[in-house]
Design a protein around this motif. Structure first.
Motif, short mmCIF file in Angstrom:
data_model
loop_
_atom_site.label_atom_id
_atom_site.label_comp_id
_atom_site.label_asym_id
_atom_site.label_seq_id
_atom_site.Cartn_x
_atom_site.Cartn_y
_atom_site.Cartn_z
N GLY A 16 0.80 -1.22 0.00
CA GLY A 16 0.00 0.00 0.00
C GLY A 16 0.83 1.26 0.00
O GLY A 16 0.30 2.36 0.24
N TRP A 17 2.13 1.15 -0.27
CA TRP A 17 3.01 2.31 -0.28
C TRP A 17 3.10 2.88 -1.70
O TRP A 17 3.31 2.15 -2.66
CB TRP A 17 4.40 1.93 0.21
CG TRP A 17 4.39 1.44 1.63
CD1 TRP A 17 3.38 1.57 2.55
CD2 TRP A 17 5.42 0.70 2.30
NE1 TRP A 17 3.73 0.99 3.74
CE2 TRP A 17 4.97 0.45 3.62
CE3 TRP A 17 6.68 0.25 1.92
CZ2 TRP A 17 5.74 -0.24 4.55
CZ3 TRP A 17 7.45 -0.44 2.84
CH2 TRP A 17 6.98 -0.68 4.14
N HIS A 18 2.94 4.17 -1.79
CA HIS A 18 2.92 4.85 -3.09
C HIS A 18 4.34 5.14 -3.55
O HIS A 18 5.10 5.82 -2.84
CB HIS A 18 2.12 6.15 -2.98
CG HIS A 18 0.66 5.93 -2.69
ND1 HIS A 18 -0.34 6.42 -3.51
CD2 HIS A 18 0.03 5.27 -1.69
CE1 HIS A 18 -1.52 6.07 -3.01
NE2 HIS A 18 -1.31 5.37 -1.91
N VAL A 19 4.70 4.65 -4.72
CA VAL A 19 6.08 4.76 -5.19
C VAL A 19 6.17 5.61 -6.46
O VAL A 19 5.18 5.78 -7.18
CB VAL A 19 6.68 3.36 -5.47
CG1 VAL A 19 6.67 2.52 -4.20
CG2 VAL A 19 5.92 2.63 -6.59
N PRO A 24 18.51 6.81 -11.64
CA PRO A 24 19.38 5.69 -11.28
C PRO A 24 20.55 6.12 -10.40
O PRO A 24 21.22 7.12 -10.67
CB PRO A 24 19.86 5.17 -12.65
CG PRO A 24 18.75 5.53 -13.59
CD PRO A 24 18.24 6.85 -13.10
N ASN A 25 20.76 5.38 -9.32
CA ASN A 25 21.88 5.58 -8.41
C ASN A 25 21.85 6.91 -7.67
O ASN A 25 22.88 7.37 -7.16
CB ASN A 25 23.22 5.45 -9.15
CG ASN A 25 23.82 4.06 -8.99
OD1 ASN A 25 23.79 3.47 -7.91
ND2 ASN A 25 24.33 3.52 -10.07
N THR A 26 20.67 7.57 -7.60
CA THR A 26 20.56 8.85 -6.90
C THR A 26 19.28 8.88 -6.07
O THR A 26 18.47 7.96 -6.13
CB THR A 26 20.54 10.05 -7.87
OG1 THR A 26 19.24 10.15 -8.47
CG2 THR A 26 21.59 9.93 -8.95
N VAL A 72 13.84 3.52 -6.22
CA VAL A 72 12.44 3.55 -5.80
C VAL A 72 12.26 4.57 -4.70
O VAL A 72 12.88 4.48 -3.64
CB VAL A 72 11.98 2.16 -5.30
CG1 VAL A 72 10.50 2.18 -4.93
CG2 VAL A 72 12.25 1.10 -6.36
N GLY A 73 11.40 5.55 -4.95
CA GLY A 73 11.03 6.52 -3.93
C GLY A 73 9.67 6.16 -3.35
O GLY A 73 8.76 5.78 -4.09
N VAL A 160 11.19 8.76 1.07
CA VAL A 160 12.41 8.04 1.41
C VAL A 160 12.78 7.12 0.26
O VAL A 160 11.93 6.75 -0.56
CB VAL A 160 12.25 7.21 2.71
CG1 VAL A 160 12.10 8.11 3.92
CG2 VAL A 160 11.08 6.24 2.61
N VAL A 161 14.05 6.77 0.21
CA VAL A 161 14.53 5.82 -0.79
C VAL A 161 14.27 4.41 -0.25
O VAL A 161 14.63 4.08 0.88
CB VAL A 161 16.02 6.02 -1.06
CG1 VAL A 161 16.50 5.06 -2.14
CG2 VAL A 161 16.29 7.47 -1.49
N ALA A 162 13.63 3.58 -1.06
CA ALA A 162 13.21 2.25 -0.60
C ALA A 162 14.37 1.27 -0.58
O ALA A 162 15.37 1.41 -1.31
CB ALA A 162 12.11 1.72 -1.52
N ALA A 163 14.23 0.24 0.26
CA ALA A 163 15.20 -0.86 0.28
C ALA A 163 15.28 -1.48 -1.11
O ALA A 163 14.27 -1.62 -1.81
CB ALA A 163 14.78 -1.90 1.31
#
Length: 299
Positions: A16-19, A24-26, A72-73, A160-163
């Motif tokens: 349920g997290w909006h991405v 790339p790499n940032t 992934v944000g 946040v940047v996702a795992a």
């Protein structure tokens, strides 16, 4: 790489997290800005920023991540998340300055709370993100250093940047149990200013035996803080603490009397409790030291 990052985005969306895609790499959003907006597709009725365009739609996610190995944000606000960001000092050569994990642990100790255990992601810089479900009735926003130095929070207006993502080749990795817990009540209390209808009346403590001008100064500074306008509240609290610190140095007031009066006034005005405490501590330390020094020199 595209497939691994696409899976990370889809996994977040399943929760349920909006991405939305990051370059790339940032950490930078890969979506167009307002000046380059084509006013088509999702923006047909007007430019939509990354928070509005973040999605849980698996088809949109597959289509986006098919083009490039986007990081992934996670838009924390729409996802119902409050993420505590425990950062590291920017100057990595310094081994003296405490990091966000240390200052957050100290905050927990001061408030008599255990360090909360929840879903934790180790960031590429060596910091940590603590994920919590945000309290539904409250719309929390980002903070920077409000709780403690190098401790920020991400909610509405933040991401946040996702795992699974990487920064310069270093991954964001899940650490420990993946169990997601609600935001603890004591943290919520530090992040949510009291509602005007629920603010306790502010009364300056008085003592009939002290000199009238001391009680007058205490009442005047307390009232100034309690009625300070937004944007001037912290500065007013700082000035009041410095003004009253001279009475603590002279022994006319106790530090506890000043802290209790101004803490209540600051919270009544809408300042977060943690911000009040930090401002009072530094302002009173400065004022007491300065005035004690001045008294010794005059003697």
């Amino acid at each position: 790489m595209n497939e691994a990052l696409m899976r990370a985005a889809l996994h977040a969306a399943e929760r349920g997290w909006h991405v939305f895609p990051l370059r790339p790499n940032t950490k930078r959003p890969a979506l167009h800005g307002e000046n380059a907006c084509p006013r088509t597709g999702p923006c047909a009725s007007g430019h939509r920023k990354w928070e509005e365009r973040a999605t849980t739609d698996p088809d949109r996610i597959r289509a986006a991540w098919a083009h490039a190995p986007f990081n992934v944000g996670i838009a924390t606000g729409p996802s119902g998340l409050l993420v505590v960001d425990l950062d590291v000092p920017k100057d990595n050569s310094s081994t003296v300055a405490p990091d966000g994990a240390a200052t957050f642990e100290a905050l927990c100790e001061r408030t008599g709370q255990a360090v909360p255990r929840t879903r934790t992601v180790r960031t590429a810089s060596g910091g940590h993100h603590l994920y919590f479900t945000a309290p539904a009735p409250v719309r929390l926003h980002n903070t920077a250093g409000t709780l403690a130095p190098l401790v920020d929070t991400r909610a509405w207006g933040g991401y946040v940047v996702a795992a699974g993502s990487t920064i310069d080749g270093t991954p964001y990795e899940l650490e420990g149990p993946a169990l997601l817990r609600p935001l603890p009540g004591w943290l919520k209390a530090l992040l949510v200013p009291p509602h005007p209808a629920n603010r306790p009346p502010v009364a300056a403590p008085g003592n009939g035996r002290r000199h009238p001008y001391v009680a007058s100064a205490l009442g005047k500074e307390t009232a100034a803080v309690a009625t300070a306008r937004e944007g001037q509240r912290n500065a007013t609290l700082l000035r009041a603490a410095r003004a009253l610190g001279r009475f603590v140095a002279s022994g006319d007031l106790t530090r506890t009397e000043v802290e209790d009066a101004l803490q209540g006034a600051g919270e009544s005005a809408g300042l977060p409790a943690a911000e009040c405490r930090a401002t009072l501590r530094s302002a009173l330390d400065w004022s007491i030291t300065h005035n004690q020094t001045s008294t010794r020199e005059a003697a």
